[in-house]
Design an enzyme around this catalytic site. Structure first.
Site, PDB file in Angstrom:
ATOM      1  N   GLY A 157      -6.556  20.531 -19.857  1.00 26.62           N
ATOM      2  CA  GLY A 157      -8.476  21.413 -20.188  1.00 26.62           C
ATOM      3  C   GLY A 157      -8.955  19.453 -19.530  1.00 26.62           C
ATOM      4  NE  ARG A 158     -14.461  19.509 -20.489  1.00 29.38           N
ATOM      5  CZ  ARG A 158     -15.478  20.741 -19.936  1.00 29.38           C
ATOM      6  NH1 ARG A 158     -15.529  21.048 -19.054  1.00 29.38           N
ATOM      7  NH2 ARG A 158     -15.064  22.254 -21.110  1.00 29.38           N
ATOM      8  CB  ILE A 159     -10.058  17.459 -24.559  1.00 30.63           C
ATOM      9  CG1 ILE A 159     -11.515  16.906 -24.924  1.00 30.63           C
ATOM     10  CG2 ILE A 159      -8.832  15.629 -25.214  1.00 30.63           C
ATOM     11  CD1 ILE A 159     -11.739  17.993 -25.983  1.00 30.63           C
ATOM     12  CB  THR A 235      -7.851  15.870 -31.626  1.00 33.15           C
ATOM     13  OG1 THR A 235      -6.676  16.352 -30.089  1.00 33.15           O
ATOM     14  CG2 THR A 235      -7.011  14.866 -32.088  1.00 33.15           C
ATOM     15  NE  ARG A 237     -13.363  24.449 -33.516  1.00 34.86           N
ATOM     16  CZ  ARG A 237     -13.721  23.364 -32.701  1.00 34.86           C
ATOM     17  NH1 ARG A 237     -13.323  22.130 -32.877  1.00 34.86           N
ATOM     18  NH2 ARG A 237     -14.852  23.071 -32.059  1.00 34.86           N
ATOM     19  CD  GLU A 266     -12.064  20.792 -39.929  1.00 36.39           C
ATOM     20  OE1 GLU A 266     -12.572  21.648 -39.040  1.00 36.39           O
ATOM     21  OE2 GLU A 266     -10.899  21.124 -39.050  1.00 36.39           O
ATOM     22  CG  HIS A 285     -13.639  18.719 -36.961  1.00 40.17           C
ATOM     23  ND1 HIS A 285     -13.419  20.350 -37.208  1.00 40.17           N
ATOM     24  CD2 HIS A 285     -13.566  18.005 -35.657  1.00 40.17           C
ATOM     25  CE1 HIS A 285     -13.008  20.397 -35.652  1.00 40.17           C
ATOM     26  NE2 HIS A 285     -13.456  19.137 -35.335  1.00 40.17           N
ATOM     27  CB  ALA A 287     -12.144  14.079 -32.043  1.00 41.49           C
TER      28      ALA A 287
HETATM   29  C1  GLV Z   1     -15.357  19.511 -32.308  1.00 40.74           C
HETATM   30  O1  GLV Z   1     -14.764  19.789 -33.308  1.00 40.74           O
HETATM   31  C2  GLV Z   1     -15.960  20.165 -30.982  1.00 40.74           C
HETATM   32  O2  GLV Z   1     -15.855  21.156 -30.406  1.00 40.74           O
HETATM   33  O3  GLV Z   1     -17.156  19.912 -30.517  1.00 40.74           O
END
Ligand code: GLV
Length: 334
Positions: A157-159, A235, A237, A266, A285, A287
């Site tokens: 996807g985007r990331i 990065t 879940r 977490e 967490h 990112a």
């Molecule tokens: C961070 O993990 C988010 O989903 O924005």
């Protein structure tokens, strides 16, 4: 006219908080830690809107506790696995998230982890501070090459695509696995099946949402398919990776290294065996934690909340089907 009542489950950056405070009667949970379950259930009672974080589990019990006047749930995150969206949809409650604005920050951190794990940056820094640096050595702290290596992206996807754009600069061969992807023609990335991606990649980077299909997607079987020189980066879940299987794979050098920005659970308990491993980097967490991304997330979460309170369409809604349902309900009530 009285202001709508909202519960904001943590202190968010000013850019969004000010907007919410200008328009709403705000109950703000200002502690450093998230509201415990009992407090959450109590504080949502009677609210019109809820602005929550990924650390809050928003399920039917919370929606029941809030009451039927609850108009909107706005998550200060792009991921929304902490919210029972089906339940919100059944109640015609729009759910907002914060996509797009954290894409680059997340892709940058993914690359920071990829480079750090490949070249043992964290381990080497520890080595210096521990007074172990005696001389330059031909075989000291040897790592893996990034330039020219194969990167396998799970979730395109985007990331995932933003990570691919960075990989182009490193001359990497890019594979991706994502049955639902609509890939841009401009990126030289090749779609492959999951097994091929695991077998052929030097780096496997996870960018998939957490769903029942992706829970423990990386497990003992998938780790067994990876190269012994491979590096895993997560990065996305934490629960996408089975932590016991990862521990064994790293401990026995089944794979070279891993780098996690997300863990399950977490925070990771200090007695977790994962913390014993030299070939694992763990971050808390972070990112999306660039100042500008978090300011924009705060603002977008506030804008979603305010739109929902006004009865307008949320700028970023994860369950737009609620608007169809609302139309039908209004028509049948007319
Ligand atoms: C961070 O993990 C988010 O989903 O924005």
């Amino acid at each position: 006219m009285s202001k709508p009542k909202v519960f904001v489950t943590r202190l968010i950056l000013d850019s969004g908080l000010r907007l919410v405070q200008d328009f709403c009667d705000v109950d703000l949970w200002a502690d450093e830690l998230p509201p415990p379950r009992e407090a959450l259930l109590k504080r949502v009672r009677g609210v019109d809107g809820l602005l929550c974080l990924l650390t809050d589990q928003i399920d039917a019990e919370v929606m029941d506790a809030a009451g039927p006047q609850l108009k909107v749930i706005s998550n200060h995150a792009v991921g929304y696995d902490n919210i029972n969206v089906a339940e919100a949809t059944a109640r015609c409650i729009p759910v907002g998230n914060t996509p797009g604005i954290l894409t680059d920050a997340t892709a940058d951190l993914t690359f920071a982890l990829l480079l750090a794990a490949a070249r043992r940056v964290v381990e080497a820094e520890r080595f210096v501070r521990q007074g172990k640096w005696k001389t330059w050595g031909p075989a000291l702290l040897l790592g893996m090459d990034v330039s020219g290596a194969t990167l396998g992206i799970v979730g395109y996807g985007r990331i995932g695509q933003a990570v691919a754009r960075r990989a182009v600069g490193f001359g990497m061969r890019i594979l991706y696995y994502d049955p639902a992807a609509v890939p841009p023609a401009s990126l030289p990335a090749q779609p492959v099946d999951f097994e091929t991606l695991l077998r052929e990649s030097d780096f496997v980077s996870l960018h998939t949402p957490l769903t029942s299909q992706t829970y423990h997607l990386i497990n003992a079987d998938s780790l067994a398919l990876m190269k012994p020189t491979a590096v895993l980066i997560n990065t996305a879940r934490g629960p996408v990776v089975d932590p016991q299987a990862l521990y064994m794979a790293l401990k026995t050098r089944r794979i070279f290294a891993a780098a996690l920005d997300v863990t399950d659970p977490e925070p990771l308990p200090m007695d977790s065996p994962l913390l014993e491993l030299d070939n694992l980097i763990i971050l808390p967490h972070i990112a999306s934690a660039s100042r500008s991304s978090r300011e924009q997330m705060s603002r977008m979460a506030a804008e979603n909340l305010l739109a929902g309170l006004r009865g307008e369409r949320l700028p970023n809604c994860v369950n737009p089907e609620v608007y169809e349902k609302l139309k039908v309900t209004r028509a049948s009530n007319a």
